[in-house]
Design a protein around this motif. Structure first.
Motif, PDB file in Angstrom:
ATOM      1  N   THR A  38       0.856  -1.182   0.000  1.00 49.23           N
ATOM      2  CA  THR A  38       0.000   0.000   0.000  1.00 49.23           C
ATOM      3  C   THR A  38       0.896   1.238   0.000  1.00 49.23           C
ATOM      4  O   THR A  38       2.104   1.153   0.283  1.00 49.23           O
ATOM      5  CB  THR A  38      -0.879   0.026   1.257  1.00 49.23           C
ATOM      6  OG1 THR A  38      -0.022   0.134   2.413  1.00 49.23           O
ATOM      7  CG2 THR A  38      -1.717  -1.245   1.365  1.00 49.23           C
ATOM      8  N   THR A  74      -4.295  -3.704 -10.214  1.00 51.02           N
ATOM      9  CA  THR A  74      -5.116  -2.559  -9.807  1.00 51.02           C
ATOM     10  C   THR A  74      -4.451  -1.810  -8.657  1.00 51.02           C
ATOM     11  O   THR A  74      -4.420  -0.573  -8.633  1.00 51.02           O
ATOM     12  CB  THR A  74      -6.524  -3.026  -9.407  1.00 51.02           C
ATOM     13  OG1 THR A  74      -7.140  -3.680 -10.529  1.00 51.02           O
ATOM     14  CG2 THR A  74      -7.385  -1.855  -8.962  1.00 51.02           C
ATOM     15  N   LYS A  77      -1.541   0.156 -10.045  1.00 49.69           N
ATOM     16  CA  LYS A  77      -1.968   1.315 -10.828  1.00 49.69           C
ATOM     17  C   LYS A  77      -2.280   2.508  -9.933  1.00 49.69           C
ATOM     18  O   LYS A  77      -1.994   3.660 -10.289  1.00 49.69           O
ATOM     19  CB  LYS A  77      -3.198   0.949 -11.665  1.00 49.69           C
ATOM     20  CG  LYS A  77      -3.644   2.046 -12.626  1.00 49.69           C
ATOM     21  CD  LYS A  77      -4.803   1.585 -13.483  1.00 49.69           C
ATOM     22  CE  LYS A  77      -5.224   2.672 -14.470  1.00 49.69           C
ATOM     23  NZ  LYS A  77      -6.361   2.227 -15.328  1.00 49.69           N
ATOM     24  N   VAL A  78      -2.832   2.232  -8.757  1.00 49.68           N
ATOM     25  CA  VAL A  78      -3.166   3.300  -7.810  1.00 49.68           C
ATOM     26  C   VAL A  78      -1.916   4.072  -7.388  1.00 49.68           C
ATOM     27  O   VAL A  78      -1.946   5.287  -7.187  1.00 49.68           O
ATOM     28  CB  VAL A  78      -3.879   2.707  -6.574  1.00 49.68           C
ATOM     29  CG1 VAL A  78      -3.991   3.737  -5.454  1.00 49.68           C
ATOM     30  CG2 VAL A  78      -5.258   2.184  -6.959  1.00 49.68           C
ATOM     31  N   LYS A  80       0.721   4.623  -9.190  1.00 50.48           N
ATOM     32  CA  LYS A  80       1.122   5.427 -10.339  1.00 50.48           C
ATOM     33  C   LYS A  80       2.623   5.417 -10.644  1.00 50.48           C
ATOM     34  O   LYS A  80       3.242   6.470 -10.809  1.00 50.48           O
ATOM     35  CB  LYS A  80       0.646   6.875 -10.163  1.00 50.48           C
ATOM     36  CG  LYS A  80      -0.857   7.026 -10.095  1.00 50.48           C
ATOM     37  CD  LYS A  80      -1.270   8.481  -9.945  1.00 50.48           C
ATOM     38  CE  LYS A  80      -2.785   8.611  -9.897  1.00 50.48           C
ATOM     39  NZ  LYS A  80      -3.215  10.028  -9.740  1.00 50.48           N
TER      40      LYS A  80
END
Length: 428
Positions: A38, A74, A77-78, A80
């Motif tokens: 995260t 996914t 991708k968050v 970046k």
């Protein structure tokens, strides 16, 4: 903060440390995680320029792969990063039933929606050469072995799970995805990279040859140019992706290459655990036994049938370490390719963890691509960081773990094709 240049997802642990080595050596501070991090997790590692996730998709069926990869991609991708790379084995080990690279391409297209997905076919630094779409591989990475066309390779053509029957990667991958696959071959690559795609049609995927180390900077420039068109570029290939991008970023002075490493110190005790079926690993075990390594042969079939390690194995291990300082735990000469990688890998990891907790072991080598990801998880490793090069594609790393005994452990993960016959003795 410096922008995050690269995130990669490795289809097994040994391949992931391979990619970690290339991008770290290029000069990017990098960490390899067991699970997708995260933003809060990444914040605990300041000045990161790249990170990886050591997955286990090489041993999964396509449906299971899709569940894992859609979630992982996914999450990436968050965050970046400029590039996201699905890192595969340098010999493209896969099939439509197990470890499907085509399924990974489908998932990458769905999440990142790039106009074009580049697939880098070769990694010259590892003896993997892609010419006009056909892959050739050296026998034993870092060993000086002979080079064979993939479908005639003495080891890969007989892989117990995904034997190579096709050297043309376009044909190989077309059996795993319905996407059309174009080609940027050795001849087209003589043109400026901005013209490489001029004659492509409606292909969403393009395979790029790689024969010489000198070509990799230009391939990196091509990838970076594609990334300008998308918020994050998704690519596929072996660690040639990290090699190419790292070389380009060095040329552009985005990164400064690592020049010196602290030398690897001798180890008072060494444990090797091997689930590899490769004849390269088999030769390394024989060599180690001839150089004062003791061995413990485990019954892989019984372990997989009972889904547990016999308590006697741990007692034997503990007893042997009282009289020996170098031990290899392996599966003997019996074929294990039809046994579940998850159960066997977990067993090897539990044996390694026991040695660290009860035998005062500070350095452990794990051999075997299919089993390595499960072994690392059983060892309770949460992340690793490269601390020294050994043989290309298999660096020595420091482990991070919530288990205080495992945290700081020196670990090396090697694929079956990695190293010369003296490989295990390098870590003593």
């Amino acid at each position: 903060m410096n922008p995050l240049l690269l995130a990669f997802y490795g289809d097994d642990f040994t391949g992931s440390t391979d990619a970690l080595e290339f991008i770290t050596t290029a000069g990017a501070k990098s960490i390899l995680f067991i699970e997708p991090p995260t933003p809060e997790t990444l914040a605990a590692f300041p000045n990161l320029r790249a990170f990886g996730v050591a997955g286990k998709t090489r041993a999964l069926a396509p449906k299971e792969m899709e569940e894992v990869l859609m979630e992982a991609f996914t999450a990436m991708k968050v965050i970046k990063p400029k590039h996201v790379h699905y890192k595969v084995c340098s010999t493209f080990d896969s099939s439509d039933l197990v470890g499907s690279i085509g399924k990974a391409i489908d998932c990458g297209l769905a999440v990142f929606q790039n106009k074009l997905i580049p697939v880098i076919g070769g990694t010259p630094a590892l003896g993997r050469y892609c010419v006009f779409g056909n892959l050739f591989a050296q026998m034993g990475i870092g060993s000086g072995g002979e080079v064979y066309r993939l479908d005639r390779h003495p080891s890969m053509s007989k892989h117990p799970v995904t034997p190579s029957s096709e050297s043309d990667l376009r044909v190989h991958l077309s059996k795993q995805t319905s996407e059309k696959i174009g080609s940027i071959d050795f001849v087209k690559m003589q043109l400026p990279f901005v013209n490489w795609t001029d004659k492509l049609g409606n292909e969403n995927v393009v395979l790029i040859d790689a024969l010489y180390n000198e070509q990799m900077t230009k391939i990196g420039a091509f990838l970076e140019n594609l990334a300008k068109e998308d918020s994050t570029l998704f690519s596929v290939g072996g660690s040639g992706v990290e090699m190419a991008l790292g070389a380009f970023w060095q040329e552009e002075m985005v990164l400064n290459p690592m020049q010196e490493w602290s030398p690897m110190q001798p180890s008072e005790k060494l444990l090797v655990v091997s689930g590899s079926c490769s004849p390269v690993s088999a030769g390394q075990i024989v060599y180690a036994k001839n150089h004062r390594f003791d061995e413990i042969i485990i019954d892989a079939a019984a372990i997989c049938e009972n889904d547990e390690v016999d308590a006697e194995v741990f007692e034997v291990l503990k007893a042997k370490f009282k009289v020996s300082d170098k031990i290899i735990v392996h599966t003997g000469n019996k074929k294990t390719g039809n046994l579940p990688s998850e159960i066997l890998g977990k067993a090897l990891g539990l044996i390694a963890k026991y040695a660290a907790e009860h035998c005062d072991i500070k350095r452990i080598v794990v051999a075997g691509g299919d089993t390595s990801s499960y072994a690392a998880r059983a060892m309770e490793i949460t992340a690793v960081e490269m601390i020294a090069p050994v043989v290309k594609g298999a660096p020595l790393c420091r482990a991070y773990s919530d288990n205080q005994v495992i945290d700081g452990l020196e670990v090396n993960f090697k694929g079956g094709q990695v190293g010369g016959e003296n490989y295990f003795t390098l870590f003593v």
